[in-house]
Design a protein around this motif. Sequence first.
Motif, PDB file in Angstrom:
ATOM      1  N   SER A   1       5.802  -3.859 -11.738  1.00 32.77           N
ATOM      2  CA  SER A   1       5.019  -2.618 -11.888  1.00 32.77           C
ATOM      3  C   SER A   1       3.531  -2.908 -12.050  1.00 32.77           C
ATOM      4  N   ILE A   2       3.176  -4.108 -12.531  1.00 31.97           N
ATOM      5  CA  ILE A   2       1.767  -4.407 -12.775  1.00 31.97           C
ATOM      6  C   ILE A   2       0.975  -4.597 -11.481  1.00 31.97           C
ATOM      7  N   ILE A   3       1.675  -4.750 -10.335  1.00 33.45           N
ATOM      8  CA  ILE A   3       0.942  -4.970  -9.081  1.00 33.45           C
ATOM      9  C   ILE A   3       0.877  -3.721  -8.202  1.00 33.45           C
ATOM     10  N   LEU A   4       1.533  -2.634  -8.610  1.00 31.98           N
ATOM     11  CA  LEU A   4       1.539  -1.428  -7.766  1.00 31.98           C
ATOM     12  C   LEU A   4       0.145  -0.847  -7.572  1.00 31.98           C
ATOM     13  N   LYS A   5      -0.646  -0.809  -8.644  1.00 29.46           N
ATOM     14  CA  LYS A   5      -2.005  -0.256  -8.537  1.00 29.46           C
ATOM     15  C   LYS A   5      -2.864  -1.098  -7.600  1.00 29.46           C
ATOM     16  N   VAL A   6      -2.735  -2.409  -7.685  1.00 31.36           N
ATOM     17  CA  VAL A   6      -3.507  -3.292  -6.804  1.00 31.36           C
ATOM     18  C   VAL A   6      -3.114  -3.072  -5.346  1.00 31.36           C
ATOM     19  N   LEU A   7      -1.827  -2.898  -5.093  1.00 31.98           N
ATOM     20  CA  LEU A   7      -1.372  -2.649  -3.718  1.00 31.98           C
ATOM     21  C   LEU A   7      -1.952  -1.346  -3.186  1.00 31.98           C
ATOM     22  N   ASP A   8      -2.007  -0.321  -4.013  1.00 29.69           N
ATOM     23  CA  ASP A   8      -2.630   0.942  -3.590  1.00 29.69           C
ATOM     24  C   ASP A   8      -4.111   0.740  -3.266  1.00 29.69           C
ATOM     25  N   ASP A   9      -4.790  -0.047  -4.081  1.00 33.27           N
ATOM     26  CA  ASP A   9      -6.216  -0.316  -3.832  1.00 33.27           C
ATOM     27  C   ASP A   9      -6.409  -1.088  -2.535  1.00 33.27           C
ATOM     28  N   LEU A  10      -5.527  -2.055  -2.267  1.00 37.13           N
ATOM     29  CA  LEU A  10      -5.615  -2.816  -1.016  1.00 37.13           C
ATOM     30  C   LEU A  10      -5.384  -1.905   0.191  1.00 37.13           C
ATOM     31  N   ILE A  11      -4.436  -0.997   0.088  1.00 33.71           N
ATOM     32  CA  ILE A  11      -4.147  -0.056   1.179  1.00 33.71           C
ATOM     33  C   ILE A  11      -5.344   0.857   1.425  1.00 33.71           C
ATOM     34  N   ASP A  12      -5.923   1.385   0.347  1.00 36.66           N
ATOM     35  CA  ASP A  12      -7.046   2.326   0.481  1.00 36.66           C
ATOM     36  C   ASP A  12      -8.310   1.635   0.976  1.00 36.66           C
ATOM     37  N   GLY A  13      -8.503   0.379   0.613  1.00 38.07           N
ATOM     38  CA  GLY A  13      -9.762  -0.288   0.926  1.00 38.07           C
ATOM     39  C   GLY A  13      -9.777  -1.112   2.191  1.00 38.07           C
ATOM     40  N   ASN A  14      -8.653  -1.130   2.931  1.00 37.56           N
ATOM     41  CA  ASN A  14      -8.589  -1.988   4.126  1.00 37.56           C
ATOM     42  C   ASN A  14      -7.987  -1.252   5.319  1.00 37.56           C
TER      43      ASN A  14
END
Length: 475
Positions: free
Chosen positions: A198-211
């Motif tokens: 669960s600690i990496i879900l936010k980072v994955l969303d940020d990677l999707i939005d920023g790339n």
Amino acid sequence: MVNIYELLNRSIVNKRYSLSPNLFIEADRIELSEEEKSIFDLLKNIVSLGTKIHDDGIEFHPMFVMADGSRTFSIEDISEDDYLILHSLELDKMPLILRALIADILWTNKKEFSAAKIAADAYWKLFMLWYTDEDNVGTIDMIRRAVCISVQTKQTTLYNEIQEWFNEFIDTKAASAEGFFSLRIMELFFKQKNFDVSIILKVLDDLIDGNSDNIAKVEQAYKLKTECLFKLKRKEDAIKNNNLLADYYLEFAEKIFKKDIQGALRAVNFYQKGIMLYRNNGESDKADAAHKRLVEIQKEIPKIMVPFSVELDIKGVIDNLKANMEGLSFEECVIRLTQMFVFEKQEDIKKRVIEEFKDNPISHLFGKSLINAQGQTVLALHPLDIHDPEKDPKLMELHMYQNALEKQKVAGDIWVKNALIIIRDKFVIDKSMMEFLVKDNPIIPDGRERIFQSGLYMFLNGDYYEALHILAPQV
């Protein structure tokens, strides 16, 4: 005279990609005792090995394997006496980069637990030495081995230290790191037992939005997020995430499909991926709509493709055909025409494919796609194995078919086509002139002579489409 450890530390530095057999030079070797010269030679061979590191293991392989089967040093070349030498070495006195390699070989091949602890510690120290915010190339393998070995050997203290670094990385740097480093690190820890994904879900969303323009990165982020959601038993969210990836595929496809032919072909691939996701995740209406759009895109592909032509001077061919048909009757001209058809043996075609593959290896590295007039990919022909072209018999057969088709196309366009033109110029052909081909012909069933005669007449008159539809079913 120096000892082997002094020599190694003098020659080898712990920088990325710095370990090489070229560091083991004869001028250094002669400084050693006879006993240590054998150690020097063994280590020189070992550092020539190639390695392939996965999240859950390592493979040692020869750096080069030639087409004739010859190769450079392999892990199988290390004898039991050699392992005794490696076991006797004081690994803590070696350069860090060499220490990790030797200890890993002893752990992987001989299951020496003490070597595992040394290897994991050395890999972790190398990672910390090499890792920077700006340049992470080559570092991922170090942390992979440190995690893998520490988990396998239950080195809890080391693993917890690595995970503390990872937690800080996730909180502060993962979303902004260049390249695929963040994704690879998250994939590594995702596979670890009891890891809280669960600690990496936010980072994955940020990677999707920023790339959004980097489809490879976004695609992998979406896929990892789906795996995380399933691991957390959030099935509905995982299905929703898959459909969001499908939406993204279609949006990206629309951006690129009219840029060039490569963009158009990639767009087709992304539409196909999107359609499959929609269908597998309960969005049949979206799948149907996407399929209709896919058909429209495929119809546009032939318009985007840039044709290229090759000009050949075939005057000599035509002169040769005319000379060979000069003074012949219609029947003799047709017989001469049949002599232009060569039925090759399968082994001859295979031999030609392999020879062309070996003569032009670069052109065969990427395979080819065959596209019909509607822009649909009829066949994706993958390249043959460069070390063993006959490894996959079915793939070899497809290459043989394609090679024969290309050769027959050339022969048809240059020889047969022009021979038929010459025959039509020389004679006014009617259907009755075909009787000599079908009368008492042992391959034509009784009662089928007239339909064969009609098909052959159409062929010789240039009505190939009609001739094919009559003759093919009959044959």
